[in-house]
Design a protein around this motif. Structure first.
Motif, PDB file in Angstrom:
ATOM      1  N   SER A  30      18.800  -0.985  -9.166  1.00  0.00           N
ATOM      2  CA  SER A  30      18.686  -2.147  -8.305  1.00  0.00           C
ATOM      3  C   SER A  30      17.296  -2.183  -7.680  1.00  0.00           C
ATOM      4  O   SER A  30      16.618  -1.173  -7.606  1.00  0.00           O
ATOM      5  CB  SER A  30      19.756  -2.106  -7.220  1.00  0.00           C
ATOM      6  OG  SER A  30      19.574  -0.965  -6.424  1.00  0.00           O
ATOM      7  N   GLY A  31      16.883  -3.353  -7.252  1.00  0.00           N
ATOM      8  CA  GLY A  31      15.561  -3.490  -6.650  1.00  0.00           C
ATOM      9  C   GLY A  31      14.623  -4.252  -7.560  1.00  0.00           C
ATOM     10  O   GLY A  31      15.007  -5.247  -8.159  1.00  0.00           O
ATOM     11  N   CYS A  32      13.396  -3.772  -7.700  1.00  0.00           N
ATOM     12  CA  CYS A  32      12.373  -4.443  -8.495  1.00  0.00           C
ATOM     13  C   CYS A  32      12.098  -3.685  -9.791  1.00  0.00           C
ATOM     14  O   CYS A  32      12.201  -2.464  -9.834  1.00  0.00           O
ATOM     15  CB  CYS A  32      11.071  -4.540  -7.708  1.00  0.00           C
ATOM     16  SG  CYS A  32      11.186  -5.628  -6.291  1.00  0.00           S
ATOM     17  N   PRO A  66      12.972   0.368  -5.321  1.00  0.00           N
ATOM     18  CA  PRO A  66      13.664  -0.420  -4.305  1.00  0.00           C
ATOM     19  C   PRO A  66      12.824  -1.544  -3.676  1.00  0.00           C
ATOM     20  O   PRO A  66      13.159  -2.019  -2.606  1.00  0.00           O
ATOM     21  CB  PRO A  66      14.050   0.626  -3.265  1.00  0.00           C
ATOM     22  CG  PRO A  66      13.011   1.669  -3.390  1.00  0.00           C
ATOM     23  CD  PRO A  66      12.639   1.709  -4.847  1.00  0.00           C
ATOM     24  N   CYS A  67      11.736  -1.971  -4.303  1.00  0.00           N
ATOM     25  CA  CYS A  67      10.871  -3.047  -3.786  1.00  0.00           C
ATOM     26  C   CYS A  67      10.215  -2.675  -2.459  1.00  0.00           C
ATOM     27  O   CYS A  67       9.869  -3.540  -1.668  1.00  0.00           O
ATOM     28  CB  CYS A  67      11.622  -4.366  -3.628  1.00  0.00           C
ATOM     29  SG  CYS A  67      12.299  -5.026  -5.138  1.00  0.00           S
ATOM     30  N   ARG A  68      10.099  -1.378  -2.187  1.00  0.00           N
ATOM     31  CA  ARG A  68       9.500  -0.910  -0.934  1.00  0.00           C
ATOM     32  C   ARG A  68       8.034  -0.597  -1.157  1.00  0.00           C
ATOM     33  O   ARG A  68       7.666   0.007  -2.155  1.00  0.00           O
ATOM     34  CB  ARG A  68      10.218   0.366  -0.499  1.00  0.00           C
ATOM     35  CG  ARG A  68      10.746   0.282   0.871  1.00  0.00           C
ATOM     36  CD  ARG A  68      11.442   1.512   1.364  1.00  0.00           C
ATOM     37  NE  ARG A  68      11.294   2.714   0.571  1.00  0.00           N
ATOM     38  CZ  ARG A  68      12.265   3.567   0.328  1.00  0.00           C
ATOM     39  NH1 ARG A  68      13.467   3.339   0.801  1.00  0.00           N
ATOM     40  NH2 ARG A  68      12.060   4.652  -0.376  1.00  0.00           N
ATOM     41  N   ARG A  97      13.183  -9.045  -9.731  1.00  0.00           N
ATOM     42  CA  ARG A  97      14.170  -8.294  -8.939  1.00  0.00           C
ATOM     43  C   ARG A  97      15.419  -8.115  -9.771  1.00  0.00           C
ATOM     44  O   ARG A  97      15.776  -8.962 -10.560  1.00  0.00           O
ATOM     45  CB  ARG A  97      14.495  -9.035  -7.658  1.00  0.00           C
ATOM     46  CG  ARG A  97      13.306  -9.135  -6.718  1.00  0.00           C
ATOM     47  CD  ARG A  97      13.693  -9.857  -5.452  1.00  0.00           C
ATOM     48  NE  ARG A  97      14.481  -9.009  -4.571  1.00  0.00           N
ATOM     49  CZ  ARG A  97      13.967  -8.244  -3.619  1.00  0.00           C
ATOM     50  NH1 ARG A  97      12.687  -8.221  -3.420  1.00  0.00           N
ATOM     51  NH2 ARG A  97      14.749  -7.525  -2.859  1.00  0.00           N
TER      52      ARG A  97
END
Length: 98
Positions: A30-32, A66-68, A97
């Motif tokens: 999940s995420g990017c 996680p797109c962080r 995403r």
């Protein structure tokens, strides 16, 4: 490393139909999603920004995270041995995403 990539390619080729089961780790993505760009040899995956090297990504590899962001660094997962870490964002193209 090469053996792992060949095995993954063979599995993907043999498992092109809908009858194949999705591995458990695929649901953890999940995420990017990112692709490694602007790299000639490899991109280091580090324990923290500018920290010790944990893993490597190669030109064209896809990874996820996680797109962080931490400054210019992205939190991602490496492909060589799959460790979580940070890679410099300039060398990662965000594909979308998940």
């Amino acid at each position: 490393m090469l053996t792992t990539r060949i095995a993954a390619l063979l599995a993907a080729t043999l498992c092109a139909g809908a009858a194949c089961a999705v591995p458990a780790h695929a649901s953890d993505r999940s995420g990017c999603t990112y692709r490694v760009v602007r790299v000639k040899t490899h991109l280091n995956v580090r324990a923290w920004p500018n920290g010790r090297i944990l893993d490597k990504l190669y030109p064209g590899d896809r990874t996820w995270g996680p797109c962080r962001k931490t400054g210019s660094w992205r939190h991602i997962r490496g492909t060589d041995i799959g460790r979580k870490g940070y890679a410099y964002g300039h060398y990662l193209k965000k594909l979308g995403r998940r």
